[in-house]
Design a protein around this motif. Structure first.
Motif, PDB file in Angstrom:
ATOM      1  N   GLN A  74      19.325  -4.104   6.651  1.00 39.43           N
ATOM      2  CA  GLN A  74      20.016  -3.388   5.582  1.00 39.43           C
ATOM      3  C   GLN A  74      20.127  -4.264   4.332  1.00 39.43           C
ATOM      4  OE1 GLN A  74      19.610  -0.332   7.276  1.00 39.43           O
ATOM      5  NE2 GLN A  74      21.261   0.108   5.840  1.00 39.43           N
ATOM      6  N   LEU A  75      20.333  -5.574   4.530  1.00 41.17           N
ATOM      7  CA  LEU A  75      20.312  -6.487   3.379  1.00 41.17           C
ATOM      8  C   LEU A  75      18.934  -6.471   2.730  1.00 41.17           C
ATOM      9  CD1 LEU A  75      22.236  -9.675   4.616  1.00 41.17           C
ATOM     10  CD2 LEU A  75      23.144  -7.660   3.444  1.00 41.17           C
ATOM     11  N   ASP A  76      17.878  -6.463   3.551  1.00 42.27           N
ATOM     12  CA  ASP A  76      16.515  -6.431   3.007  1.00 42.27           C
ATOM     13  C   ASP A  76      16.297  -5.176   2.170  1.00 42.27           C
ATOM     14  OD1 ASP A  76      16.032  -8.773   4.368  1.00 42.27           O
ATOM     15  OD2 ASP A  76      14.897  -7.829   5.993  1.00 42.27           O
ATOM     16  N   PHE A  77      16.830  -4.046   2.636  1.00 47.70           N
ATOM     17  CA  PHE A  77      16.645  -2.787   1.916  1.00 47.70           C
ATOM     18  C   PHE A  77      17.261  -2.856   0.527  1.00 47.70           C
ATOM     19  CE2 PHE A  77      18.075   1.458   0.657  1.00 47.70           C
ATOM     20  CZ  PHE A  77      16.909   2.201   0.788  1.00 47.70           C
ATOM     21  N   TRP A  78      18.487  -3.331   0.433  1.00 49.45           N
ATOM     22  CA  TRP A  78      19.204  -3.314  -0.845  1.00 49.45           C
ATOM     23  C   TRP A  78      18.945  -4.558  -1.689  1.00 49.45           C
ATOM     24  CZ3 TRP A  78      21.169   1.009  -2.656  1.00 49.45           C
ATOM     25  CH2 TRP A  78      21.510   2.024  -1.756  1.00 49.45           C
ATOM     26  N   SER A  79      18.838  -5.724  -1.056  1.00 51.41           N
ATOM     27  CA  SER A  79      18.698  -6.976  -1.806  1.00 51.41           C
ATOM     28  C   SER A  79      17.283  -7.522  -1.804  1.00 51.41           C
ATOM     29  CB  SER A  79      19.649  -8.045  -1.231  1.00 51.41           C
ATOM     30  OG  SER A  79      20.990  -7.658  -1.376  1.00 51.41           O
ATOM     31  N   GLY A  80      16.357  -6.894  -1.069  1.00 49.40           N
ATOM     32  CA  GLY A  80      14.980  -7.357  -1.014  1.00 49.40           C
ATOM     33  C   GLY A  80      14.742  -8.260   0.185  1.00 49.40           C
ATOM     34  N   GLY A  81      13.503  -8.282   0.631  1.00 47.65           N
ATOM     35  CA  GLY A  81      13.144  -9.158   1.733  1.00 47.65           C
ATOM     36  C   GLY A  81      13.198 -10.616   1.328  1.00 47.65           C
ATOM     37  N   VAL A  82      13.278 -11.478   2.325  1.00 49.38           N
ATOM     38  CA  VAL A  82      13.395 -12.914   2.067  1.00 49.38           C
ATOM     39  C   VAL A  82      12.039 -13.488   1.691  1.00 49.38           C
ATOM     40  CG1 VAL A  82      14.012 -15.146   3.065  1.00 49.38           C
ATOM     41  CG2 VAL A  82      15.318 -13.096   3.675  1.00 49.38           C
ATOM     42  N   ARG A  83      11.997 -14.207   0.576  1.00 43.67           N
ATOM     43  CA  ARG A  83      10.792 -14.903   0.141  1.00 43.67           C
ATOM     44  C   ARG A  83      10.961 -16.396   0.370  1.00 43.67           C
ATOM     45  NH1 ARG A  83       8.949 -12.206  -5.656  1.00 43.67           N
ATOM     46  NH2 ARG A  83       8.945 -10.002  -4.973  1.00 43.67           N
ATOM     47  N   GLU A  84       9.931 -16.990   0.889  1.00 44.29           N
ATOM     48  CA  GLU A  84       9.977 -18.418   1.217  1.00 44.29           C
ATOM     49  C   GLU A  84      10.376 -19.241  -0.004  1.00 44.29           C
ATOM     50  OE1 GLU A  84       9.627 -21.559   3.905  1.00 44.29           O
ATOM     51  OE2 GLU A  84       9.220 -19.442   4.350  1.00 44.29           O
ATOM     52  N   GLY A  85      11.433 -20.017   0.153  1.00 45.08           N
ATOM     53  CA  GLY A  85      11.866 -20.916  -0.908  1.00 45.08           C
ATOM     54  C   GLY A  85      12.596 -20.246  -2.052  1.00 45.08           C
ATOM     55  N   ILE A  86      12.729 -18.928  -2.011  1.00 36.16           N
ATOM     56  CA  ILE A  86      13.384 -18.207  -3.113  1.00 36.16           C
ATOM     57  C   ILE A  86      14.615 -17.459  -2.633  1.00 36.16           C
ATOM     58  CG2 ILE A  86      13.109 -16.396  -4.854  1.00 36.16           C
ATOM     59  CD1 ILE A  86      10.152 -17.068  -4.983  1.00 36.16           C
ATOM     60  N   GLY A  87      14.488 -16.779  -1.496  1.00 37.83           N
ATOM     61  CA  GLY A  87      15.565 -15.933  -1.015  1.00 37.83           C
ATOM     62  C   GLY A  87      15.225 -14.475  -1.217  1.00 37.83           C
TER      63      GLY A  87
END
Length: 810
Positions: free
Chosen positions: A510-523
């Motif tokens: 659900q965090l990925d849906f609203w805040s975006g998936g996790v990117r390496e070194g960025i978040g």
């Protein structure tokens, strides 16, 4: 495929770009669309073909009039090819009929199925392959006979939607017409599909691709394609390089305006370091002078703000150094150190009075220090010039933090006695201190695990801004996770999304849906990140749970997690939105109706308004709604039709969105519009008059009325559902009269009336009646009570709208 003849490039581009370059970006796409433009009263703008209907389950193209030919259609339908948006006609401010350049539609040849099995219901896919170079992919769907593999292909691309249809296949073809938001397709994927769709040696067809990008406001993509066209058709008859170069400059200017708008969005979200970095690296090549001037102005403003802040802190340090008493100077220096560490754009207005007074000689060092310290704690308008009084406020704040953070009742009582005896601990000042203090609990527990410890700035973990917490709810530890926006400031109030996943879905998704998936070194880099929202995801369900149960335990899991988050994160309680997917959407829908006073808005995705929702529907008028559904997600449209039609009435603020050809999928296509909607919503003060309905004993608190002992004949436990024939929901009604009078009307055995300054005037006698019976004697004054305020803040965690007093019925 052959396209209709296009006008000469010079004429075409003067029409498409010359006029567009001077238009605001927000209105540019609308100016090119053939459909009508609808301006909503809340400021949103919708573009699409218009229809009218009497209900969401009705075909808007089929005539439906009442007997005698009277048209009773009151619901407006806006169809843009991707989705159908339903609104009540009274929500519309103005309907415009702007007709400009026709919308570009590029056909992509596919061997689409003309016959085959119809997919009337689409469940959650078990696998979705990426699109290949020909715009084809495979979707696997579960069924009772095993997985079904459907081959899909992109058959049409427009600025708004991309049409994806089922293709002919062996041994079985499937008829499926799905629409995806073109904006959701990655640039490389879209470019590859369009490259294969148009003849690369046909200038007119290649220009259609540029026009499509332009209408979609993908200006950088349009510029890249136009540059390629310029190189590929260099020297061709009828192709004027000078004209193309001129339009490239215009496209770069439009792209630069888009970037500038993004920078200003990040500034408004409190992400000033990122905005500064983007401004310093702002591309200057081909950008108009007025845009570069605006960039320079923003940089100059930021420089001026930094200089002003540095001067302000220098002046404050000099003021404290000028204090005569050494002990006082040491204590004041501690507060100045706190101010230096925490001062930001969100809090610098607290020192406005100090900045104004420090330029003259009217006040001495003690008075100036008092104004700075008290302004920091209470706000500039409430600053005092007594240094002992200002330092006393510091002690009161620190004790108040201890009261709110400790779990030990005896320790709280001891702290309360200290606060009660403190000079200057008036309820009004305590309320101001509460509203401006940092959250009383930390996100990361200190090593010694003492809850009294003050909050500390979040530390960077594996994912920046991500934290995990557990809260005790009965015998259960409920897990909740939070994603903070970049440059999180505990003294800033953040809009917040409380999101509830479907059964078996981890909160992190659900965090990925609203805040975006996790990117390496960025978040996480998504829409909540851009707009500066906190996202709280709650693991509300038990393992192996099969459906949402409408129980007190499920409600408590969410509400306890939200309150725990409000004690630890700088959440704006007036901008909390509840949302969820699937069963989580069912829970979000139910929570919004059961507790309409808590939310700035509700956004159930793929949810169903079942059980209590049908009995609570009148509560819906007190919450803004954005209800998002998929056209092929089972029979949810039909199941929700009655409730949606009830919500789509003049007294409600409701938007219903149905995505065409979509089944059970997250519907991330709606994200940008969801944030546009949320950015315009805010929880207001208690309504002057309200009537809410309840059938569960725990749904008993609405704004300032808390009821207990509700009529047993109106209560139905979830385990006893459905209610017996003839059962009616209990009503709780409140009204604010003129003359400092409140009236409440319930069938409850006992009521508690919670009072605050936005509801009553404490300096005058207050009249309160329950079912016509006085709860306060005539001419009696109700005094604000410190213990009531502190306990309300501790339990409800709403530091913005605390209650100052309460009156209980006998």
């Amino acid at each position: 495929m052959r396209f209709p003849p296009a006008p000469a490039v010079k004429t075409l581009w003067r029409f498409c770009l010359a006029g567009a370059a001077c238009l605001p970006l927000a209105g540019f796409a609308a100016s090119l669309a053939t459909a009508a433009t609808i301006q909503i009263k809340d400021g949103r703008v919708l573009v699409g073909e218009l229809g009218e209907t009497s209900g969401v389950a009705e075909d808007p193209l089929a005539p439906n009039t009442a007997s005698g030919g009277t048209n009773l259609k009151s619901i407006l339908v806006v169809e843009d090819g991707l989705r159908r948006t339903y609104l009540h006609k009274t929500a519309v401010r103005e309907v415009l009929d702007q007709r400009g350049e026709p919308t570009v539609k590029i056909r992509v040849w596919q061997n689409d199925a003309k016959r085959g099995a119809s997919l009337g219901v689409i469940g959650a896919p078990s696998r979705v392959s990426p699109f290949d170079d020909h715009g084809r992919r495979i979707i696997e769907l579960p069924s009772d006979k095993g997985p079904i593999s459907v081959i899909q292909g992109v058959t049409e691309v427009t600025p708004v939607y991309t049409r994806v249809q089922g293709l002919r296949a062996e041994p079985r073809s499937y008829i499926w017409d799905m629409r995806l938001a073109t904006s959701s397709l990655p640039r490389e994927t879209l470019s590859t599909i369009l490259t294969g769709a148009v003849a690369q040696d046909d200038f007119d067809q290649r220009m259609q691709v540029v026009r499509l990008y332009l209408q979609a406001e993908r200006y950088r993509d349009a510029a890249r394609e136009l540059e390629t066209i310029r190189n590929d058709f260099a020297g061709r008859a009828g192709v004027e390089a000078e004209d193309i170069d001129d339009n490239l400059r215009r496209l770069r200017e439009l792209a630069s305006r888009t970037l500038l708008a993004e920078i200003e969005l990040r500034q408004a979200a409190g992400q000033h370091q990122l905005a500064r970095s983007l401004l310093e690296r702002f591309p200057a090549d081909g950008v108009a002078g007025d845009t570069l001037q605006r960039v320079r102005e923003l940089l100059d403003d930021d420089d001026a703000t930094r200089d002003l802040r540095a001067d302000l802190l220098d002046q404050l340090e000099r003021t404290v150094e000028g204090l005569q008493d050494e002990a006082t100077r040491r204590v004041a220096a501690i507060i100045v150190a706190e101010i230096k560490q925490r001062l930001s754009s969100a809090s610098e207005d607290r020192l406005t009075a100090f900045r104004q007074l420090a330029t003259g000689n009217a006040l001495g060092a003690e008075e100036l220090a008092a104004v700075a310290i008290s302004g920091w704690l209470l706000g500039s308008n409430n600053a005092v010039d007594s240094l002992p009084g200002a330092l006393q406020l510091v002690r009161i704040r620190d004790n108040m933090r201890r009261y709110l953070s400790t779990r030990d009742a005896q320790a709280r009582d001891a702290v309360f006695l200290t606060l009660q005896d403190a000079e200057g601990a008036e309820v009004s000042k305590i309320a101001e201190l509460v509203a401006r203090m940092e959250p009383p609990l930390p996100l990361v527990d200190p090593v010694d695990n003492e809850s009294e410890s003050a909050a500390s700035p979040p530390t960077t973990g594996a994912v920046p801004g991500y934290f995990e917490r557990f809260v005790k709810v009965g015998d259960r530890e409920v897990r909740w996770v939070v994603q903070l926006p970049p440059e999180y400031d505990p003294l800033r109030s953040y809009p917040t999304i409380v999101t509830l996943g479907d059964l078996g879905v981890a909160p992190e998704r659900q965090l990925d849906f609203w805040s975006g998936g996790v990117r390496e070194g960025i978040g996480r880099v998504g829409q909540a990140t851009r707009h500066g929202y906190v996202v709280v995801a709650v693991e509300w369900a038990w393992s192996n749970q099969l459906r949402y149960g409408y129980t007190a335990e499920e409600h408590a899991a969410v509400l306890a997690s939200l309150r725990d988050a409000m004690r630890r994160v700088a959440i704006d309680p007036d901008r909390v939105f509840v949302t969820g997917h699937g069963a989580g959407g069912d829970l979000a829908w139910d929570l919004a109706l059961a507790h309409p006073d808590l939310w700035a808005g509700a956004l159930p995705f793929l949810g169903v308004a079942d059980q209590y929702c049908a009995w609570y529907w009148k509560n819906s008028e007190f919450v803004p709604w954005r209800i998002v559904l998929g056209e092929l997600d089972g029979d949810k449209i039909a199941r929700n039709a009655r409730e949606l039609d009830r919500y789509l009435r003049p007294r409600n603020d409701t938007t219903v969105v149905e995505y065409r050809g979509r089944g059970y999928d997250p519907l991330s296509d709606d994200l940008q519009l969801a944030f546009e909607w949320m950015n315009r919503k805010r929880r207001g003060p208690p309504p002057e008059e309200f009537e809410c309905f309840t059938m569960r004993p725990w749904d008993n608190f609405f704004w300032w009325i808390e009821a207990s002992g509700l009529p047993e004949k109106s209560m139905t436990a979830p385990a006893e559902w459905p209610p017996d024939r003839g059962v009616r929901a209990a009503s709780i009604r409140g009204r604010k009269f003129s003359g400092n009078k409140l009236g409440l009307y319930t069938g409850a055995e006992k009521v508690t009336v919670w009072l605050s300054p936005e509801l009553v005037n404490f300096t005058e006698p207050i009249e309160i009646e329950h079912n016509g019976k006085r709860l306060v004697a005539r001419d009696e004054r109700v005094q604000p009570d410190l213990k009531t305020l502190l306990e309300d803040v501790r339990t409800r965690a709403d530091r913005k709208r605390p209650y100052w007093a309460k009156v209980e019925s006998p």
